[in-house]
Scaffold this active site. Structure first.
Site, short mmCIF file in Angstrom:
data_model
loop_
_atom_site.label_atom_id
_atom_site.label_comp_id
_atom_site.label_asym_id
_atom_site.label_seq_id
_atom_site.Cartn_x
_atom_site.Cartn_y
_atom_site.Cartn_z
N ARG A 80 0.81 -1.22 0.00
CA ARG A 80 0.00 0.00 0.00
C ARG A 80 0.85 1.27 0.00
NH1 ARG A 80 -2.71 -4.12 1.95
NH2 ARG A 80 -0.64 -4.58 2.70
N THR A 81 1.79 1.36 0.94
CA THR A 81 2.52 2.63 1.12
C THR A 81 3.36 2.94 -0.12
OG1 THR A 81 2.65 2.02 3.45
CG2 THR A 81 3.98 3.88 2.75
N LYS A 108 26.05 -5.13 -1.06
CA LYS A 108 27.52 -5.31 -1.06
C LYS A 108 28.15 -4.62 0.13
CE LYS A 108 27.46 -4.93 -6.10
NZ LYS A 108 27.79 -3.95 -7.16
N ARG A 130 11.38 3.60 3.84
CA ARG A 130 10.94 2.63 4.86
C ARG A 130 12.15 1.82 5.26
NH1 ARG A 130 5.71 -1.20 4.64
NH2 ARG A 130 4.82 0.82 5.18
N HIS A 160 4.89 5.73 11.67
CA HIS A 160 4.41 5.58 10.29
C HIS A 160 3.45 6.75 10.07
CE1 HIS A 160 3.25 3.97 6.54
NE2 HIS A 160 2.92 2.73 6.87
N1 CP Z 1 -0.23 -0.13 5.98
C1 CP Z 1 0.96 -0.35 5.37
O1 CP Z 1 1.98 0.27 5.70
O2 CP Z 1 0.90 -1.30 4.39
P1 CP Z 1 2.14 -1.75 3.49
O3 CP Z 1 3.12 -2.45 4.43
O4 CP Z 1 1.60 -2.67 2.45
O5 CP Z 1 2.78 -0.52 2.93
#
Ligand code: CP
Length: 335
Positions: A80-81, A108, A130, A160
């Site tokens: 999603r993100t 590496k 992320r 998040h």
């Molecule tokens: N909610 C969320 O962060 O989903 P993803 O891990 O798929 O990005």
């Protein structure tokens, strides 16, 4: 009487806020909701409202980020993100580059900061990142050039922020506001960066009745320090709430056993229609995804009439457009 813990938390929030705004008080990085001004959240929601038609492709892309290059750096899995950030950046006319992390020179032994320095040498303007390590986005933000923006797409168990923003935006869309709202956050709060960001955002918007619901292994009493009531009894936790925010068991961050078995966890804490009956009859059901059916939520609830799970995903596009516009495009957005 001064309380040293509260004072030190307030000081931390102030420092976190200061890192995220540039010298002119504009949002440069989005690393966490802690320390943000309430008006920043309200501006992001208003900007998201104004971008709904672009997000839905009812009108053409807008040139807000024309000429900017946004790099997506996902050191952890995402559906999603990552996808909604890519769509959001493209709707704003940015060039989008996704680093294939497993195939990159990180494999590496290149350090995170060397990877960033090299990508920055390619005249890139923003990193959406992320990472499994809490604080990784802050580290990067502390080392990029003054014109570069960093957006945290999830760091370890820490934060998040865009997930929480889209969750809050979805509640605002459904309920019109946050006055008098009762919210339960249910499940693996201990390992959840989403829950931490949701809590900060809800409190910032004036929500005072927030319950953290789950077994003592996943919702230890000390989490009450975050400004919520800890409930180990789900009937008490869900009693009369307006919003139920479910969380997945985050096994990738668990060291050891936290629940006896998925079956027992579902029996005790799974959101079934019977469990949901304790909430307000119009309660909204939310989940950041990915969902594990039959572990933390029953299919009949996830797919039922009160579920906002897919609208949350849709709202991720406009919220991430608003965040990119305010950070990467802050000169144009504030001109
Ligand atoms: N909610 C969320 O962060 O989903 P993803 O891990 O798929 O990005």
């Amino acid at each position: 009487m001064p309380n040293s813990r509260t004072d030190s938390l307030a000081g931390l929030a102030e420092r976190l806020g200061a890192i995220q705004y540039d010298a002119d008080g504009r949002l440069q990085h989005l690393l966490t909701l802690e320390g943000l001004r309430r008006d920043t959240l309200e501006e992001l929601f208003a900007l998201a409202d104004s971008l709904v038609e672009v997000g839905a492709r009812s009108v053409k892309n807008v040139p807000l980020l024309h000429g900017k290059t946004v790099v997506l750096l996902f050191f952890e899995a995402s559906t999603r993100t990552r996808t909604t950030f890519e769509i959001a950046a493209k709707r704003l006319s940015a060039d989008v580059v996704t680093l294939d992390v497993p195939a990159s020179s990180a494999s590496k032994g290149e350090s995170l900061l060397d990877t960033i320095a090299n990508l920055q040498a390619m005249r890139t303007d923003a990193f959406v990142m992320r990472h499994a390590d809490s604080g990784a986005a802050h580290l990067v933000a502390a080392h990029v050039a003054p014109q570069v923006a960093v957006v945290n797409a999830g760091d370890g168990c820490h934060a998040h922020p865009t997930q929480a923003l889209l969750d809050l935006y979805t509640i605002r869309q459904q309920r019109g506001g946050f006055d008098g709202l009762k919210v339960a956050i249910v499940g693996d709060v201990l390992h959840s960066r989403v829950a931490r960001s949701q809590l900060v955002g809800l409190r910032m918007l004036g929500v005072t009745d927030i319950r953290l619901v789950g077994p003592a292994t996943l919702v230890p009493q000390r989490l009450a320090e975050l400004g919520a009531r800890v409930c180990h009894d789900p009937r008490d936790g869900l009693d009369g709430v307006d919003v139920v925010m479910m969380l997945r068991l985050q096994r990738e961050r668990m060291a050891g056993g936290f629940v006896p078995s998925d079956r027992e966890y579902f029996e005790l804490y799974g959101l079934t229609e019977k469990a949901l009956a304790a909430a307000h009859p119009d309660a909204l059901v939310m989940h950041p995804g990915p969902i594990n059916r039959g572990v933390e939520i029953a299919s009949s609830v996830a797919d039922g009439g009160r579920s906002l799970i897919l609208p949350q995903v849709t709202n991720g596009i406009v919220i991430r457009m608003a965040v990119l516009a305010q950070t990467v495009g802050r000169e144009a957005a504030n001109a």
